[in-house]
Write an enzyme that holds these catalytic residues in place. Structure first.
Site, PDB file in Angstrom:
ATOM      1  N   ASP A 203       0.835  -1.197   0.000  1.00  0.00           N
ATOM      2  CA  ASP A 203       0.000   0.000   0.000  1.00  0.00           C
ATOM      3  C   ASP A 203       0.873   1.252   0.000  1.00  0.00           C
ATOM      4  OD1 ASP A 203       0.341   1.028   3.009  1.00  0.00           O
ATOM      5  OD2 ASP A 203       0.168  -1.154   3.054  1.00  0.00           O
ATOM      6  N   ASP A 205       0.719   3.609   2.431  1.00  0.00           N
ATOM      7  CA  ASP A 205       0.615   4.111   3.799  1.00  0.00           C
ATOM      8  C   ASP A 205      -0.558   5.071   3.942  1.00  0.00           C
ATOM      9  OD1 ASP A 205       1.518   3.979   6.469  1.00  0.00           O
ATOM     10  OD2 ASP A 205       2.476   5.917   6.265  1.00  0.00           O
TER      11      ASP A 205
END
Length: 242
Positions: A203, A205
């Site tokens: 991802d 973050d």
């Protein structure tokens, strides 16, 4: 014997040929150790969070896990983990073979030397260079985008970072963020067992570069999609291990 620690979603390695339950001085391991054959070697596998993901990052029995792997004969430990990207050039699906860490955790037992005499562990370079090289080479052999080197900041969890925290980490020049990368490395160092890790980026973050902030569902979904690739990476790395 190679020790392998599984992260989020990585709860099983290969078909076990033996299961070992150890009563360590630091309590039970996250799960029984399963021993399997991999590329001409033996691997002792423990999922950090347990097979049912019952241990939050700050509750993982790190000391028991590392002590037990050394006790069953692991001569090196590899600890892959899921991570969020803090850098524009690091994308979900990439691998980062980190070479430095920043510890932002608190309250975790992080030494085997609670009793006298006092011991101060050298820790300037947290990861074994030879193991790192094997992981980089294996990642490239399996066709992954591999970043050779990077700094991981380890947060306590179980919550994810705020936008302000994420912006701070990024401004510091750090590359990935994770919740379980410490204290494994220092515990392995205290035991004299070479240790290295590889981050599977899941991802961006807390919304790096305008991306949607991370959720646990996102992390687990990406890990489920990539567990087979992590297994292949580790199998490919074993013949290159020193």
């Amino acid at each position: 014997m190679i020790g392998v620690l599984g992260g989020s979603g990585f709860t099983r390695f290969l078909d076990p040929v033996e299961t070992i339950v150890l009563d360590t001085p630091y309590g039970p391991t996250s799960d029984p150790i399963t021993v399997c054959d991999v590329a001409g070697a033996r691997a002792a596998f423990v999922p950090r969070h347990g097979h049912d993901h019952r241990f939050a990052p700050h509750k993982v029995p790190y000391r028991a896990n590392l002590w037990a792997l050394r006790e069953v004969g692991a001569e090196a430990v590899i600890g892959p983990f899921a991570a969020g990207s803090l850098a524009a050039a690091v994308h979900p699906g990439d691998l980062v073979v980190v070479d430095q860490l920043v510890d932002r955790t608190w309250g975790r037992p992080d030494t085997f030397h609670d009793e006298p005499p006092v011991h101060h562990q050298a820790f300037a370079d947290p990861y074994d260079a030879r193991l790192r090289a094997a992981l980089v080479r294996a990642g490239r052999e399996v066709g992954a985008t591999v970043h050779d080197g990077g700094t991981m900041v380890v947060i306590n969890g179980p919550r994810f970072s705020t936008r302000a925290e994420s912006a701070w980490f990024r401004a510091m020049g750090w590359h990935v963020v994770n919740m379980t990368g410490y204290p494994e490395a220092v515990l392995a160092a205290e035991l004299g067992v070479p240790y290295a890790t590889v981050a599977l980026v899941t991802d961006h973050d807390a919304g790096v570069d305008g991306h949607v902030p991370v959720t646990m569902q996102t992390v687990l979904a990406v890990m489920r999609e990539n567990v087979a690739r992590v297994r292949t990476l580790l199998e490919t790395a074993v013949p290159h291990l020193p």
